[in-house]
Design an enzyme around this catalytic site. Structure first.
Site, PDB file in Angstrom:
ATOM      1  N   THR A  35      74.399  35.403  40.413  1.00 20.56           N
ATOM      2  CA  THR A  35      75.074  34.169  40.004  1.00 20.56           C
ATOM      3  C   THR A  35      76.522  34.435  39.597  1.00 20.56           C
ATOM      4  OG1 THR A  35      74.127  34.575  37.840  1.00 20.56           O
ATOM      5  CG2 THR A  35      73.061  32.885  39.177  1.00 20.56           C
ATOM      6  N   ASP A  36      76.847  35.694  39.277  1.00 21.47           N
ATOM      7  CA  ASP A  36      78.175  35.935  38.669  1.00 21.47           C
ATOM      8  C   ASP A  36      79.319  35.619  39.629  1.00 21.47           C
ATOM      9  OD1 ASP A  36      77.611  38.266  40.144  1.00 21.47           O
ATOM     10  OD2 ASP A  36      78.289  39.653  38.572  1.00 21.47           O
ATOM     11  N   SER A  67      83.252  65.578  37.746  1.00 20.52           N
ATOM     12  CA  SER A  67      82.055  64.874  37.309  1.00 20.52           C
ATOM     13  C   SER A  67      80.926  65.855  37.095  1.00 20.52           C
ATOM     14  CB  SER A  67      81.638  63.827  38.350  1.00 20.52           C
ATOM     15  OG  SER A  67      80.355  63.342  38.007  1.00 20.52           O
ATOM     16  N   GLY A 126      70.662  50.575  40.181  1.00 20.54           N
ATOM     17  CA  GLY A 126      70.862  49.172  39.818  1.00 20.54           C
ATOM     18  C   GLY A 126      71.138  48.979  38.334  1.00 20.54           C
ATOM     19  N   LEU A 127      71.550  50.050  37.642  1.00 18.90           N
ATOM     20  CA  LEU A 127      71.770  49.969  36.194  1.00 18.90           C
ATOM     21  C   LEU A 127      73.250  50.033  35.854  1.00 18.90           C
ATOM     22  CD1 LEU A 127      68.804  52.267  35.156  1.00 18.90           C
ATOM     23  CD2 LEU A 127      68.892  49.764  35.094  1.00 18.90           C
ATOM     24  N   SER A 128      74.077  49.877  36.906  1.00 18.40           N
ATOM     25  CA  SER A 128      75.498  49.698  36.679  1.00 18.40           C
ATOM     26  C   SER A 128      76.221  50.952  36.209  1.00 18.40           C
ATOM     27  CB  SER A 128      75.636  48.563  35.662  1.00 18.40           C
ATOM     28  OG  SER A 128      76.875  48.055  35.673  1.00 18.40           O
ATOM     29  N   SER A 130      78.365  52.510  37.917  1.00 22.09           N
ATOM     30  CA  SER A 130      79.774  52.464  38.319  1.00 22.09           C
ATOM     31  C   SER A 130      80.602  51.660  37.323  1.00 22.09           C
ATOM     32  CB  SER A 130      79.937  51.913  39.742  1.00 22.09           C
ATOM     33  OG  SER A 130      79.193  50.751  39.910  1.00 22.09           O
ATOM     34  N   ASP A 179      78.786  43.160  35.376  1.00 20.19           N
ATOM     35  CA  ASP A 179      78.526  44.533  34.944  1.00 20.19           C
ATOM     36  C   ASP A 179      79.645  45.047  34.042  1.00 20.19           C
ATOM     37  OD1 ASP A 179      76.386  44.222  36.594  1.00 20.19           O
ATOM     38  OD2 ASP A 179      77.156  45.511  38.188  1.00 20.19           O
ATOM     39  N   TYR A 229      75.097  42.960  50.298  1.00 22.14           N
ATOM     40  CA  TYR A 229      75.676  42.306  49.117  1.00 22.14           C
ATOM     41  C   TYR A 229      76.884  41.476  49.542  1.00 22.14           C
ATOM     42  CZ  TYR A 229      77.398  41.687  44.358  1.00 22.14           C
ATOM     43  OH  TYR A 229      77.805  41.133  43.181  1.00 22.14           O
TER      44      TYR A 229
HETATM   45  C1  GLA Z   1      75.500  43.991  41.191  1.00 21.63           C
HETATM   46  C2  GLA Z   1      76.929  43.472  41.020  1.00 21.63           C
HETATM   47  C3  GLA Z   1      76.996  42.361  39.972  1.00 21.63           C
HETATM   48  C4  GLA Z   1      75.942  41.282  40.233  1.00 21.63           C
HETATM   49  C5  GLA Z   1      74.583  41.911  40.498  1.00 21.63           C
HETATM   50  C6  GLA Z   1      73.544  40.903  40.941  1.00 21.63           C
HETATM   51  O1  GLA Z   1      75.091  44.636  40.017  1.00 21.63           O
HETATM   52  O2  GLA Z   1      77.797  44.519  40.649  1.00 21.63           O
HETATM   53  O3  GLA Z   1      78.296  41.807  39.944  1.00 21.63           O
HETATM   54  O4  GLA Z   1      76.322  40.437  41.278  1.00 21.63           O
HETATM   55  O5  GLA Z   1      74.627  42.932  41.488  1.00 21.63           O
HETATM   56  O6  GLA Z   1      73.280  40.015  39.922  1.00 21.63           O
END
Ligand code: GLA
Length: 396
Positions: A35-36, A67, A126-128, A130, A179, A229
């Site tokens: 949704t973002d 790293s 998927g835990l961000s 980056s 994120d 994506y």
């Molecule tokens: C990734 C993207 C976010 C968001 C999610 C899905 O994490 O970096 O901006 O769009 O997917 O909700």
């Protein structure tokens, strides 16, 4: 990885002490998937897994980056105009993109830097990880020439925006702002309600809900993840264009409410109809989940999560068999109140809300059944997370 360990790793790499150390967390998102970038609502929580960035300035214009996580080192004679392309160097585009952005805004003097990254946010899960790296780098770069600056002095929103521009403008993923905002602004014991259009944020108390956050990393990442994506971003733009033609005044899917959508849904091609339906209903679920959390109705929060997953799977088509399997196991396990995929999809992790006495049983069920049921040859990784503070400057 503690601050002390990151400092030692810096000293081992560069033979001197870092002058500035910053860290930023990874996140899960309870509701509000995809949704973002449609200017909608999200509800992330920072987790107690952080990326630490230690730096010390140089004065010869050279940037050396190492790293400890990736086990790779990169050196460039200047901040590059274009992203690096070699396989073992692309990880450095996240910090370099941040330097490019902050330097262009006059917030960072690019006179050279040694940098070391270390942390425990799993990558590709998927835990961000980056965004954690970008936001920690942004804080370190901001603070390196400002002695005496502390965490409270960081312009966190600006750093989140800089980190987001690094990812979209330099690294090249058309992601939304969730994120980076989560990594910069979340607070312990809260989840963060974020309106991605107005950038309004509100901390929603979470500690009293009495629930445990369990992450199940499926350990798979399908190849199409980043191209799919960007495809979804384009599909939403197309849906906006068509709905604007039908309704007028539609700049993003945020401008379309359920009734207007239903009145015109039949005029959209099936695929775009499903994409738009996901986004419109998902925004409703975020608002419902906030109300439910504030009202102490944990079952309703969980329902929003299961419904969110079904919508991401069926309407948005960004799930995969492995994620679906974990959510099914969650659904079948007594004491798991809700579960959904978190992050971009096509692999990565599921976030589940679990009652305390059901945590061990759920983890055991996943360990025992995931590989067989999903038909894969990997062991999932499960861990219990606590909510955490966003970006901070760390002392020894
Ligand atoms: C990734 C993207 C976010 C968001 C999610 C899905 O994490 O970096 O901006 O769009 O997917 O909700």
């Amino acid at each position: 990885m503690t601050t002390r360990e990151a400092r030692s790793a810096f000293e081992a790499a560069y033979g001197r002490e870092p002058t500035t150390v910053a860290s930023a967390p990874g996140r899960v998102n309870l509701v509000g998937g995809h949704t973002d970038y449609n200017e909608g609502f999200v509800l992330p929580m920072a987790i107690d897994r952080r990326t630490t960035v230690a730096v010390a300035p140089r004065d010869d214009g050279r940037f050396r980056l190492e790293s400890a996580d990736v086990g790779a080192a990169v050196a460039v004679d200047d901040v590059p105009a274009e992203p690096l392309t070699a396989d073992d160097e692309v990880w450095a585009n996240y910090p370099l993109g941040v330097f490019v952005d902050l330097a262009a805004a006059g917030r960072f003097e690019p006179r050279g830097l040694d940098l070391l990254v270390a942390g425990d946010v799993p990558r590709g899960a998927g835990l961000s990880s980056s965004a954690a790296l970008e936001v920690a780098t942004a804080a370190a770069a901001y603070a390196v020439d400002r002695p005496g600056v502390g965490t409270a002095d960081l312009p966190k929103r600006d750093l989140a925006e800089a980190a987001w521009r690094a990812e979209t403008g330099f690294v090249g993923l058309d992601c939304g702002i969730m994120d980076q905002y989560a990594s910069a602004l979340c607070r312990a014991d809260e989840v963060l309600f974020l309106d991605c259009r107005s950038r309004e944020t509100r901390g929603v108390p979470f500690a009293d809900a009495g629930l445990n956050v369990v992450v199940v990393d499926t350990r798979v990442e399908h190849e199409l993840a980043s191209s799919a994506y960007n495809d979804r971003v384009r599909e939403c733009e197309e849906a906006v264009e068509r709905l604007d033609g039908l309704l007028g005044g539609v700049a993003s899917l945020r401008d379309v409410d359920r009734d207007a959508f239903l009145a015109h849904a039949a005029d959209l091609p099936g695929e775009l109809r499903r994409r738009a339906r996901h986004v419109i209903t998902e925004n409703e679920r975020v608002e419902a989940a906030v109300d439910a959390l504030e009202g102490g109705d944990v079952d309703a929060v969980g329902d929003c999560m299961f419904e969110s997953h079904a919508s991401l799977r069926d309407d948005y088509e960004v799930s995969c068999g492995e994620l679906d399997t974990v959510v099914e196991l969650a659904w079948e396990t007594e004491g798991v109140v809700g579960a959904r995929m978190t992050g971009g999809g096509f692999g990565g992790s599921v976030v589940a809300l679990v009652e305390t006495d059901a945590v061990d049983g759920f983890r055991a069920t996943v360990d025992a059944e995931y590989a067989d049921r999903a038909g894969v040859d990997v062991e999932p990784r499960t861990f219990v997370c606590s909510s955490a503070e966003g970006v901070r400057l760390d002392s020894a």
